[in-house]
Design a protein around this motif. Structure first.
Motif, PDB file in Angstrom:
ATOM      1  N   LEU A 155      -5.620  -0.682  -5.413  1.00 47.31           N
ATOM      2  CA  LEU A 155      -6.107   0.374  -6.306  1.00 47.31           C
ATOM      3  C   LEU A 155      -6.743  -0.278  -7.533  1.00 47.31           C
ATOM      4  O   LEU A 155      -6.214  -0.210  -8.639  1.00 47.31           O
ATOM      5  CB  LEU A 155      -4.948   1.299  -6.737  1.00 47.31           C
ATOM      6  N   SER A 205      -2.963  14.030  -2.516  1.00 50.12           N
ATOM      7  CA  SER A 205      -2.450  13.235  -3.624  1.00 50.12           C
ATOM      8  C   SER A 205      -3.564  12.365  -4.167  1.00 50.12           C
ATOM      9  O   SER A 205      -4.262  11.713  -3.406  1.00 50.12           O
ATOM     10  CB  SER A 205      -1.296  12.347  -3.130  1.00 50.12           C
ATOM     11  N   GLU A 211       0.830  -1.202   0.000  1.00 52.62           N
ATOM     12  CA  GLU A 211       0.000   0.000   0.000  1.00 52.62           C
ATOM     13  C   GLU A 211       0.863   1.250   0.000  1.00 52.62           C
ATOM     14  O   GLU A 211       0.547   2.237  -0.674  1.00 52.62           O
ATOM     15  CB  GLU A 211      -0.924  -0.005   1.216  1.00 52.62           C
ATOM     16  N   GLY A 267       0.664   3.855  -2.953  1.00 50.97           N
ATOM     17  CA  GLY A 267       0.270   5.219  -2.644  1.00 50.97           C
ATOM     18  C   GLY A 267       1.254   6.252  -3.155  1.00 50.97           C
ATOM     19  O   GLY A 267       0.868   7.323  -3.611  1.00 50.97           O
ATOM     20  N   GLU A 268       2.546   5.915  -3.106  1.00 50.52           N
ATOM     21  CA  GLU A 268       3.566   6.840  -3.586  1.00 50.52           C
ATOM     22  C   GLU A 268       3.693   6.793  -5.109  1.00 50.52           C
ATOM     23  O   GLU A 268       4.109   7.756  -5.734  1.00 50.52           O
ATOM     24  CB  GLU A 268       4.924   6.505  -2.948  1.00 50.52           C
ATOM     25  N   ARG A 285      -3.555   9.500  -5.663  1.00 46.76           N
ATOM     26  CA  ARG A 285      -3.408   8.087  -5.321  1.00 46.76           C
ATOM     27  C   ARG A 285      -3.744   7.860  -3.842  1.00 46.76           C
ATOM     28  O   ARG A 285      -4.384   6.874  -3.486  1.00 46.76           O
ATOM     29  CB  ARG A 285      -1.986   7.605  -5.628  1.00 46.76           C
ATOM     30  N   LYS A 286      -3.332   8.773  -2.965  1.00 47.18           N
ATOM     31  CA  LYS A 286      -3.663   8.638  -1.552  1.00 47.18           C
ATOM     32  C   LYS A 286      -5.160   8.826  -1.332  1.00 47.18           C
ATOM     33  O   LYS A 286      -5.753   8.198  -0.454  1.00 47.18           O
ATOM     34  CB  LYS A 286      -2.863   9.638  -0.732  1.00 47.18           C
ATOM     35  N   ILE A 292      -6.896   5.555  -2.072  1.00 50.22           N
ATOM     36  CA  ILE A 292      -6.750   4.596  -0.976  1.00 50.22           C
ATOM     37  C   ILE A 292      -7.677   4.969   0.176  1.00 50.22           C
ATOM     38  O   ILE A 292      -8.273   4.107   0.821  1.00 50.22           O
ATOM     39  CB  ILE A 292      -5.283   4.545  -0.511  1.00 50.22           C
ATOM     40  N   ARG A 293      -7.830   6.276   0.440  1.00 47.60           N
ATOM     41  CA  ARG A 293      -8.744   6.727   1.487  1.00 47.60           C
ATOM     42  C   ARG A 293     -10.174   6.297   1.169  1.00 47.60           C
ATOM     43  O   ARG A 293     -10.913   5.849   2.045  1.00 47.60           O
ATOM     44  CB  ARG A 293      -8.668   8.256   1.634  1.00 47.60           C
TER      45      ARG A 293
END
Length: 268
Positions: free
Chosen positions: A190, A253, A124, A128-129, A255-256, A259-260
């Motif tokens: 994702l 971000s 993850e 995320g990065e 991508r973050k 994930i949230r």
């Protein structure tokens, strides 16, 4: 190949050729034993092996190992051992390396690694990065001990979930998602339906009107956890169509943010 004898040019532009084709050429090269051709063939085999070890599946690595073994087995291997023992030794070492890599990338280890806490956390974090991270950063972010991290990364790499490498002239080891890791990310961390959800949120922020039924169908088609989850998400987003975004929105971000959203599914 229609050539009577192999030449160095016979091995040109074969970086992406099927392993079966490579196997036939390797076997012929071993029998004919032209030193220049063998040198070019060896360079090609090692280049292919490096790419497969970095990005290939277990089956692709195993197929390549079988292709290399055609040059060191039976009649071809006997001929090569006599005429060019140096090449025979190099191909033998490469055959062992690929065979061991295929065994160590067994996907059977993946489920057990993903049942723990820290294996999914590494995936993850990398997802995320969206880039490779220094090993030291992973250790700091996940607050892991040195020994624990070493064992964890070793297990993840053996299962093809991550890849570790050290860039030229760098003292730092970097970690990035491996083939199996990218597959896990696309399926659960994702997934495609979440990518579609992000596109919808971006359109919503730009003032677009969202049709609940259409969005629900698209989310379900892209692998949403269930039809009910797709419908409830679509309805919630459609209700926001008439609400203007807060001025501070969009700073996270993307991508973050995805994930949230995935984590928030448990509250549906």
């Amino acid at each position: 190949m229609s050539l009577t004898f192999l030449t160095p040019e016979s091995f040109a532009d074969l970086d992406d050729a099927p392993s079966q084709e490579i196997g036939r050429l390797v076997e012929r090269a071993a029998m004919e034993a032209d030193p220049t051709t063998l040198k070019v063939a060896t360079a090609l085999l090692f280049d292919r092996a490096l790419l497969l070890l970095r990005e290939g599946s277990r089956q692709e690595i195993l197929d390549e190992a079988l292709a290399v073994s055609r040059g060191i087995s039976y009649e071809a291997g006997s001929a090569l051992r006599k005429t060019n023992p140096e090449t025979f030794g190099a191909w033998s070492a490469l055959d062992k390396l690929l065979g061991e890599a295929a065994r160590r990338s067994d996907r059977a280890a993946v489920p057990s690694l993903l049942r723990g806490t820290h294996g999914p956390a590494v995936l993850e974090l990398l997802a995320g990065e969206g880039r490779a991270l220094p090993r030291a950063v992973i250790r700091k972010r996940l607050d892991l001990g040195e020994a624990h991290l070493s064992h964890l990364l070793r297990d993840l790499e053996e299962a093809n979930l991550i890849v570790r490498y050290r860039p030229e002239k760098s003292k730092e080891v970097f970690v990035e998602l491996g083939p199996a890791g990218r597959e896990v990310v696309s399926q659960s961390v994702l997934p495609p339906w979440l990518e579609r959800l992000e596109e919808t949120l971006q359109a919503l922020a730009a003032g677009a009107r969202i049709q609940s039924e259409t969005l629900a169908q698209e989310l379900e088609a892209n692998g949403a956890p269930s039809r009910l989850a797709a419908q409830r998400l679509a309805k919630a987003i459609a209700r926001l169509s008439s609400v203007k975004p807060h001025p501070s929105s969009g700073r996270r971000s993307p991508r973050k943010e995805k994930i949230r959203w995935l984590r928030s599914l448990s509250n549906l």
